[in-house]
Design a protein around this motif. Sequence first.
Motif, PDB file in Angstrom:
ATOM      1  N   ARG A 202      13.413  30.742  52.121  1.00 17.15           N
ATOM      2  CA  ARG A 202      12.020  31.725  52.529  1.00 17.15           C
ATOM      3  C   ARG A 202      11.102  31.334  51.398  1.00 17.15           C
ATOM      4  NH1 ARG A 202      11.875  36.898  52.397  1.00 17.15           N
ATOM      5  NH2 ARG A 202      13.510  37.232  51.016  1.00 17.15           N
ATOM      6  N   PHE A 203      11.205  31.357  49.805  1.00 13.76           N
ATOM      7  CA  PHE A 203      10.571  31.172  48.931  1.00 13.76           C
ATOM      8  C   PHE A 203      10.449  29.726  48.521  1.00 13.76           C
ATOM      9  CE2 PHE A 203      10.544  35.938  47.348  1.00 13.76           C
ATOM     10  CZ  PHE A 203       9.916  36.167  48.602  1.00 13.76           C
ATOM     11  N   THR A 204       9.697  29.161  47.870  1.00 16.87           N
ATOM     12  CA  THR A 204       9.578  27.695  47.469  1.00 16.87           C
ATOM     13  C   THR A 204       8.849  28.024  45.866  1.00 16.87           C
ATOM     14  OG1 THR A 204       9.728  26.858  49.480  1.00 16.87           O
ATOM     15  CG2 THR A 204       9.106  25.379  47.579  1.00 16.87           C
ATOM     16  N   ILE A 205       9.415  27.204  44.883  1.00 12.21           N
ATOM     17  CA  ILE A 205       8.730  27.258  43.541  1.00 12.21           C
ATOM     18  C   ILE A 205       8.160  26.011  43.207  1.00 12.21           C
ATOM     19  CG2 ILE A 205      11.016  26.703  42.273  1.00 12.21           C
ATOM     20  CD1 ILE A 205       9.852  28.708  40.085  1.00 12.21           C
ATOM     21  N   SER A 206       7.069  25.729  42.822  1.00 10.53           N
ATOM     22  CA  SER A 206       6.617  24.144  42.557  1.00 10.53           C
ATOM     23  C   SER A 206       5.895  24.513  41.211  1.00 10.53           C
ATOM     24  CB  SER A 206       5.643  23.903  43.553  1.00 10.53           C
ATOM     25  OG  SER A 206       4.609  24.721  43.945  1.00 10.53           O
ATOM     26  N   ARG A 207       5.447  23.153  40.730  1.00  8.57           N
ATOM     27  CA  ARG A 207       4.575  23.132  39.498  1.00  8.57           C
ATOM     28  C   ARG A 207       3.585  22.233  39.351  1.00  8.57           C
ATOM     29  NH1 ARG A 207       8.282  23.488  34.518  1.00  8.57           N
ATOM     30  NH2 ARG A 207       6.404  23.277  33.430  1.00  8.57           N
ATOM     31  N   ASP A 208       2.601  22.331  38.715  1.00  7.69           N
ATOM     32  CA  ASP A 208       1.642  21.221  38.431  1.00  7.69           C
ATOM     33  C   ASP A 208       1.188  21.044  37.086  1.00  7.69           C
ATOM     34  OD1 ASP A 208      -0.443  19.430  38.426  1.00  7.69           O
ATOM     35  OD2 ASP A 208      -1.509  20.429  39.957  1.00  7.69           O
ATOM     36  N   ASN A 209       1.905  20.025  36.384  1.00  3.84           N
ATOM     37  CA  ASN A 209       1.965  20.141  35.093  1.00  3.84           C
ATOM     38  C   ASN A 209       0.411  19.458  34.476  1.00  3.84           C
ATOM     39  OD1 ASN A 209       4.685  21.017  34.416  1.00  3.84           O
ATOM     40  ND2 ASN A 209       5.500  18.906  34.286  1.00  3.84           N
ATOM     41  N   ALA A 210      -0.150  18.762  35.236  1.00  5.64           N
ATOM     42  CA  ALA A 210      -1.519  18.376  35.132  1.00  5.64           C
ATOM     43  C   ALA A 210      -2.479  19.693  34.978  1.00  5.64           C
ATOM     44  CB  ALA A 210      -1.991  17.432  35.982  1.00  5.64           C
ATOM     45  N   LYS A 211      -2.027  20.683  35.599  1.00  2.00           N
ATOM     46  CA  LYS A 211      -3.089  21.939  35.727  1.00  2.00           C
ATOM     47  C   LYS A 211      -2.473  23.159  35.014  1.00  2.00           C
ATOM     48  CE  LYS A 211      -5.118  20.812  40.192  1.00  2.00           C
ATOM     49  NZ  LYS A 211      -5.639  21.136  41.443  1.00  2.00           N
ATOM     50  N   ASN A 212      -1.468  22.889  34.321  1.00  8.06           N
ATOM     51  CA  ASN A 212      -0.694  23.987  33.788  1.00  8.06           C
ATOM     52  C   ASN A 212      -0.256  25.364  34.595  1.00  8.06           C
ATOM     53  OD1 ASN A 212      -0.870  22.091  31.642  1.00  8.06           O
ATOM     54  ND2 ASN A 212      -1.354  24.086  30.038  1.00  8.06           N
ATOM     55  N   THR A 213       0.153  24.863  35.674  1.00  9.04           N
ATOM     56  CA  THR A 213       0.325  26.259  36.943  1.00  9.04           C
ATOM     57  C   THR A 213       1.604  25.814  37.382  1.00  9.04           C
ATOM     58  OG1 THR A 213      -0.629  24.915  38.638  1.00  9.04           O
ATOM     59  CG2 THR A 213      -1.929  26.489  37.270  1.00  9.04           C
ATOM     60  N   VAL A 214       2.378  27.045  37.849  1.00 11.43           N
ATOM     61  CA  VAL A 214       3.539  27.157  38.625  1.00 11.43           C
ATOM     62  C   VAL A 214       3.177  28.364  39.733  1.00 11.43           C
ATOM     63  CG1 VAL A 214       4.516  28.989  37.222  1.00 11.43           C
ATOM     64  CG2 VAL A 214       5.943  27.615  38.694  1.00 11.43           C
ATOM     65  N   SER A 215       3.836  27.755  40.932  1.00  9.26           N
ATOM     66  CA  SER A 215       3.433  28.660  42.116  1.00  9.26           C
ATOM     67  C   SER A 215       4.652  29.024  42.736  1.00  9.26           C
ATOM     68  CB  SER A 215       2.780  27.710  42.833  1.00  9.26           C
ATOM     69  OG  SER A 215       1.361  27.533  42.348  1.00  9.26           O
ATOM     70  N   LEU A 216       4.442  30.143  43.654  1.00  8.92           N
ATOM     71  CA  LEU A 216       5.733  30.409  44.209  1.00  8.92           C
ATOM     72  C   LEU A 216       5.329  30.640  45.719  1.00  8.92           C
ATOM     73  CD1 LEU A 216       8.836  31.587  44.213  1.00  8.92           C
ATOM     74  CD2 LEU A 216       8.004  33.754  44.039  1.00  8.92           C
ATOM     75  N   GLN A 217       5.695  30.034  46.827  1.00  8.06           N
ATOM     76  CA  GLN A 217       5.295  29.970  48.075  1.00  8.06           C
ATOM     77  C   GLN A 217       6.174  31.083  48.730  1.00  8.06           C
ATOM     78  OE1 GLN A 217       2.481  29.023  49.715  1.00  8.06           O
ATOM     79  NE2 GLN A 217       3.053  30.436  51.322  1.00  8.06           N
ATOM     80  N   MET A 218       5.846  32.269  49.237  1.00  3.32           N
ATOM     81  CA  MET A 218       6.768  33.242  49.985  1.00  3.32           C
ATOM     82  C   MET A 218       6.446  33.277  51.376  1.00  3.32           C
ATOM     83  SD  MET A 218       6.496  36.137  46.737  1.00  3.32           S
ATOM     84  CE  MET A 218       4.943  36.833  47.098  1.00  3.32           C
TER      85      MET A 218
END
Length: 116
Positions: free
Chosen positions: A67-83
Motif C-alpha cells: 500500500r505504501f511506497t517509499i522513494s527518494r530524489d537525491n538531486a532534490k534532497n527529498t524522500v517521499s512516502l506514497q500512501m
Amino acid sequence: QVQLVESGGGLVQAGGSLRLSCAASGRTFSSYDMGWYRQAPGKEREFVAAISWSGVSTYSSDSVKGRFTISRDNAKNTVSLQMNSLKPEDTAIYYCNAVTDMRDYWGQGTQVTVSS
C-alpha cells in the motif's frame, strides 16, 4: 547537522491516498539511509518504511506492504512516502528519519488522519 521538514499530511477518507514528503538539509543527503516512522496516540513509534542511500533497496513493515511506497530524489534532497488504500489504523503522526554515520535525525512530524 541535518534538518528534516515533513509535509503532505492531512485528513483523508478510508481508501484514499496521500503523499508525504521530507525535505532534508545537508550536502551529503545522498549518503544517508532514510526512513519513515509513525506514532499513533497512546502507542510507541513504529517503523513504516526505509530506503537505502542509493535508492536501490527499500523496506516496509508488513502493515503497509503493498500500500505504501517509499522513494527518494537525491538531486532534490527529498524522500517521499506514497500512501494508498489508507485505513483508519494508519492514523498517526508520521516522522522522517535520516541515518548518518554520527547519529539519527528526526523531523517534527506531520499528522495523517484517516476517517472511516
